[in-house]
Motif scaffolding. Sequence first.
Motif: not given
Lengths: 266, 288
Positions: B129-135, B266-288
């Motif tokens: 997914l190009k839209t999520i730079a962190r991934w 530990g894996v569950a915590a890192s996976r939570w972060l994997f998703f929760a921290q992933a910023e999608h480029v579409v949020a830009s349109y909302y000024g976020r």
Amino acid sequence: MTCLPSSTQKKLGLVIDLDTCVGCHGCVTACKGWNTQNYGVPLSDIDPYGADPQGTFLNRVFSYEVQPEGKSAQTVHFPKSCLHCEDAPCVTVCPTGASYKREEDGIVLVNEDRCIGCGLCAWSCAYGARELDRDAGVMKKCTLCVDRIYNENLPEEDRVPACVRTCPSGARHFGNLGDPNSDVSKLVADRGGFDLMPEQGTRPVNKYLPPRPKDEMDVPALKPVATEASGFLGWLDKALGRIPGKGDRLPTKETVQETVQESEKV
Amino acid sequence: MHPAPSVIIFTTLSGLGFGLFAFLGLGLPDVSGWVAFVFFAMAYALSCTGLLASTFHLGNPRNAIYAFSQWRSSWLSREGIMAVATLLTFAPVAIGRVFLDMELALLGAIGSVFAVLTVFTTSMIYTQLKTIARWHMPLTPVLFLLYAGAGGALLAGQASLAGVLTLIVTGAQLLAWKQGDGRSTTGDLGAATGLGEIGQVRLLESAHTARNYILDEMAFQVGRKHVQKLRMIATLCVGALPALLLLALPAGHLTALIAVVLHVIGVAASRWLFFAQAEHVVASYYGR
């Protein structure tokens, strides 16, 4: 198959004029009205009269303020819907073949009878053009009103997408962007139409026309007609000025300049 | 991105399950009869629970059968096919080892390759997914494979190997966080709207006052405030503590069990972060 066609016979799409759009949301309403009754499942509203209403829309209008340096700010209304990209990532990520791009006209559609509602296509879209319908659980997106544009039961002037048909300011144009001689292609060439987020590599078919440069008022600020009061008004001004307290004296050259300088700072 | 429990459970458990399969296919541990039954049951339970959890993410699961059809273009389709192929390949291997005292070594090795490919295809669902730079970086599949390897080694009772792998995956995770932090893309309204050349762009009025699917799913912002604490928990639980237990203490069922529990947390915590921290480029349109 969710592989993209190597080329399409036509590239049907929209040209959206950011200069003339007035932000009335008429296109949003017309789109919802047409598409909730036609192609695919209705565009549902959840809790429409309650405390937390939300709904599915295929087209949404944002409003931005652009502040050029040293000039007045301007408002730009920004309609956003599917751009029917040539390299549509939403198509190739689809595991079921529900998402596809038509070889004949380039329209990107969802076959709801195959959609599993995984949402991966919406994740892959940089433009937020796809919304999962919360009631039906399938992905909804702009169809370019595929059930209007070829519909011979409609009068010819209605055979355009509902948003284009309804736009009161003529800010939305529909046509074949694959033909360099089409009206929309000429419009894009004349006005310097641009792609949204070209760095995403999606090659959108839809184009946006930038706001035209605003002209600046070439008239100096109004000069005070009188800087020194005389006669009765002059006496009154002086008399009132002697009363202690912050009074408004008639403007002098100095006070006018101070005011102008202060307003420029703001 | 919205850290839905379904996708966190899916990636965590199926990663562990297919990691374990990869070891079992190579005859690690070399067991048969009831002991082999326990190991295979664990691998099947983890991978199947994970796959089942992933279906809770679907809005319309009754069309799920079609998800096996688009292997030519779709990583999600490939993942589904590889997962089923792996589960089926291991059926005769498991039956042979548990009931017939028979070793199907070649099929087991093929199954191991399939298990690794399953984890790789899972990782590519996110990496593509190009839209999520962190991934969208080469380290993402490496990380998924290392997680599966470390978890698989732990569950397969390969104590010293697991100790080393958990440390390696911790290092890779720290590197991925560092790389990801430098790739934050959201908030550039000028670039997103193409209006940046005219001047400074700010959101005057959002397109909608209510929440919607896009905001709920892709502009998720809750839970980012505990990032540093969660990273600390993940770092300790994924690698540091299990490695200490496995490499410093004598091997035993209890230490292994504690190491596994810590690792899964530990894996569950890192996976939570994997998703929760992933910023999608579409949020830009909302000024976020």
